[in-house]
Design an enzyme around this catalytic site. Structure first.
Site, short mmCIF file in Angstrom:
data_model
loop_
_atom_site.label_atom_id
_atom_site.label_comp_id
_atom_site.label_asym_id
_atom_site.label_seq_id
_atom_site.Cartn_x
_atom_site.Cartn_y
_atom_site.Cartn_z
N CYS A 138 0.84 -1.20 0.00
CA CYS A 138 0.00 0.00 0.00
C CYS A 138 0.87 1.25 0.00
CB CYS A 138 -0.93 -0.02 1.21
SG CYS A 138 -2.04 1.40 1.27
N CYS A 141 -0.57 4.15 2.08
CA CYS A 141 -0.44 3.96 3.53
C CYS A 141 1.00 4.18 3.99
CB CYS A 141 -0.83 2.54 3.94
SG CYS A 141 -2.35 1.95 3.21
N ASP A 142 1.95 3.63 3.24
CA ASP A 142 3.32 3.51 3.76
C ASP A 142 4.34 4.38 3.06
OD1 ASP A 142 2.38 1.54 5.50
OD2 ASP A 142 2.66 -0.03 4.01
P1 FAD Z 1 -10.19 -5.67 6.98
O1 FAD Z 1 -9.26 -4.80 7.73
O2 FAD Z 1 -9.69 -6.40 5.80
O3 FAD Z 1 -10.80 -6.70 8.03
C1 FAD Z 1 -11.70 -7.70 7.66
C2 FAD Z 1 -11.75 -8.77 8.71
O4 FAD Z 1 -12.79 -9.67 8.44
C3 FAD Z 1 -10.48 -9.60 8.83
O5 FAD Z 1 -10.09 -9.65 10.16
C4 FAD Z 1 -10.88 -10.97 8.39
O6 FAD Z 1 -10.23 -11.96 9.14
C5 FAD Z 1 -12.37 -10.99 8.73
N1 FAD Z 1 -13.09 -11.95 7.91
C6 FAD Z 1 -12.94 -12.20 6.58
N2 FAD Z 1 -13.75 -13.18 6.20
C7 FAD Z 1 -14.44 -13.57 7.30
C8 FAD Z 1 -15.43 -14.58 7.56
N3 FAD Z 1 -15.89 -15.38 6.58
N4 FAD Z 1 -15.89 -14.72 8.83
C9 FAD Z 1 -15.45 -13.91 9.84
N5 FAD Z 1 -14.52 -12.95 9.64
C10 FAD Z 1 -14.02 -12.79 8.40
N6 FAD Z 1 -5.07 2.08 5.77
C11 FAD Z 1 -4.89 3.30 6.31
O7 FAD Z 1 -5.85 4.09 6.36
N7 FAD Z 1 -3.69 3.68 6.85
C12 FAD Z 1 -2.60 2.85 6.85
O8 FAD Z 1 -1.52 3.22 7.32
C13 FAD Z 1 -2.77 1.55 6.29
N8 FAD Z 1 -1.74 0.68 6.28
C14 FAD Z 1 -1.92 -0.57 5.75
C15 FAD Z 1 -0.86 -1.47 5.78
C16 FAD Z 1 -1.02 -2.74 5.26
C17 FAD Z 1 0.13 -3.69 5.31
C18 FAD Z 1 -2.27 -3.12 4.69
C19 FAD Z 1 -2.45 -4.51 4.13
C20 FAD Z 1 -3.32 -2.24 4.66
C21 FAD Z 1 -3.17 -0.95 5.18
N9 FAD Z 1 -4.20 -0.02 5.16
C22 FAD Z 1 -4.05 1.21 5.74
C23 FAD Z 1 -5.50 -0.35 4.56
C24 FAD Z 1 -6.48 -0.72 5.69
O9 FAD Z 1 -5.90 -1.68 6.52
C25 FAD Z 1 -7.79 -1.25 5.12
O10 FAD Z 1 -8.34 -0.29 4.24
C26 FAD Z 1 -8.80 -1.53 6.22
O11 FAD Z 1 -8.26 -2.42 7.17
C27 FAD Z 1 -10.08 -2.14 5.66
O12 FAD Z 1 -10.91 -2.42 6.72
P2 FAD Z 1 -12.10 -3.44 6.63
O13 FAD Z 1 -12.79 -3.33 7.95
O14 FAD Z 1 -12.89 -3.22 5.43
O15 FAD Z 1 -11.46 -4.89 6.45
#
Ligand code: FAD
Length: 316
Positions: A138, A141-142
């Site tokens: 990302c 992000c980084d």
């Molecule tokens: P996610 O964070 O993807 O969480 C989804 C969750 O649902 C996971 O825990 C998964 O295990 C769970 N899940 C999936 N399927 C199932 C199922 N069938 N049953 C139960 N649970 C399930 N964004 C920023 O704003 N700033 C940053 O500095 C930043 N740094 C990042 C660094 C990295 C390495 C990465 C990979 C991403 C980064 N991002 C950052 C992006 C950010 O993390 C995502 O946009 C954000 O986490 C998305 O949130 P979400 O709640 O949609 O899903």
């Protein structure tokens, strides 16, 4: 089977924010935070410093931020289950949610299962090697992290997002290389032109990274030219995967409308999916922004949409 008003599936910023709002609205939500599907807390559990989440002027560690989200959702009475949802039945209401060990009925469901950044299995790029020590997925992000400043940066990919990430990184790196395994970009014509014309971007055609090496952080990439098989070592400050994301929607196939990549489709300006009573928030429905703050924002929207829908159902 236990009956619930609202089930939330997923535990990143979107799921926990939805839970905070839903619990405060007395919907007594049950939240499946996942287990085998990834770390509870979502993608930010795999990162170190988060510097762009508002409210933390000094930055905050990703896992610490997510533990705060979790505690806040639990504080208002969210029931959190550390298990995966294996399937749902959306063909009739109440819906059925089948977790690894719990089966429940829910009047409404919020899907917040996120997306997974695709990575290649390259020596040096794995967890415990240089992942998050110069290797990331990302740029937004980084990219601003000090380790990338004025260093040569390598972006792996050849589509629009690879070009976007490369252009973004030109603000920080001394030079940005797009490493592409073919002899033409997959990106749209206009994006490809931008990359080709950019004075700080160079495209390494027919190439791949074989190995990443360094000390505490990334120092070198070992590039393979697929035409002649030669390996060349180059100085490197960072490697960015830009080969797409996989939304976590496999268990919903055939039940909710998705785009060809598997992102859930929501109705304009809302979190409503193609199935009445099912809402989606966060990265699982967002191929564009994919940030923690946008995920949290749509998590709030999903809880408000679900609450309104449930009260309409009650008054009918
Ligand atoms: P996610 O964070 O993807 O969480 C989804 C969750 O649902 C996971 O825990 C998964 O295990 C769970 N899940 C999936 N399927 C199932 C199922 N069938 N049953 C139960 N649970 C399930 N964004 C920023 O704003 N700033 C940053 O500095 C930043 N740094 C990042 C660094 C990295 C390495 C990465 C990979 C991403 C980064 N991002 C950052 C992006 C950010 O993390 C995502 O946009 C954000 O986490 C998305 O949130 P979400 O709640 O949609 O899903």
């Amino acid at each position: 089977m236990e009956k619930k008003k609202l089930a939330i599936i997923g535990s990143g910023p979107a799921g926990y924010t939805a839970a905070i709002y839903a619990a405060r609205a007395n919907l007594s939500p049950i939240l499946y935070e996942g287990f085998m599907t990834g770390p509870s807390g979502g993608q930010l559990m795999t990162t170190t410093e988060v510097e762009n989440y508002p409210g933390f002027p000094e930055g905050i560690l990703g896992p610490e931020l997510m533990m705060n989200f979790r505690s806040q959702s639990a504080r208002f009475g969210t029931q959190i289950l550390t298990e995966d949802v294996e399937s749902v039945d959306l063909s009739k209401r109440p819906f059925v949610v089948r977790g690894t060990s719990t089966h429940i009925e829910a009047e409404a469901i919020i899907i917040a299962t996120g997306a997974t950044a695709k990575r290649l299995d390259i020596e040096g790029a794995r967890d415990g090697e240089f992942w998050q020590k110069g290797v990331t997925a990302c740029a937004v992000c980084d990219g601003a992290a000090p380790i990338f400043k004025n260093r040569p940066l390598f972006v792996i990919g050849g589509g629009d997002s690879a070009v976007e990430e490369a252009i973004f990184l030109t603000k920080y790196g001394s030079r940005v290389y797009i490493v592409h395994r073919r002899d033409a970009l997959r990106a749209s014509k206009i994006m490809a032109q931008r990359a080709l014309k950019h004075p700080k971007i160079e495209i390494l055609w027919n190439s791949g990274i074989e190995k990443i090496s360094g000390d505490q952080v990334v120092r070198k990439v070992h590039l393979k030219n697929f035409n002649d098989g030669k390996i060349e070592e180059r100085e490197a400050g960072g490697v960015f995967f830009a080969i797409g994301h996989q939304p976590n929607t496999e268990f919903l196939k055939g039940q909710l409308e998705m785009n060809p990549t598997g992102y859930l489709i929501v109705k304009n300006g809302s979190t409503r999916t193609s199935c009445e009573g099912v809402f989606a928030c966060g990265d699982v429905q967002d191929p564009t922004y994919r940030q923690a703050v946008t995920a949290a924002g749509t998590g709030c929207m999903a809880a408000l949409d679900a609450e309104r829908w449930l009260s309409e159902m009650e008054s009918e």
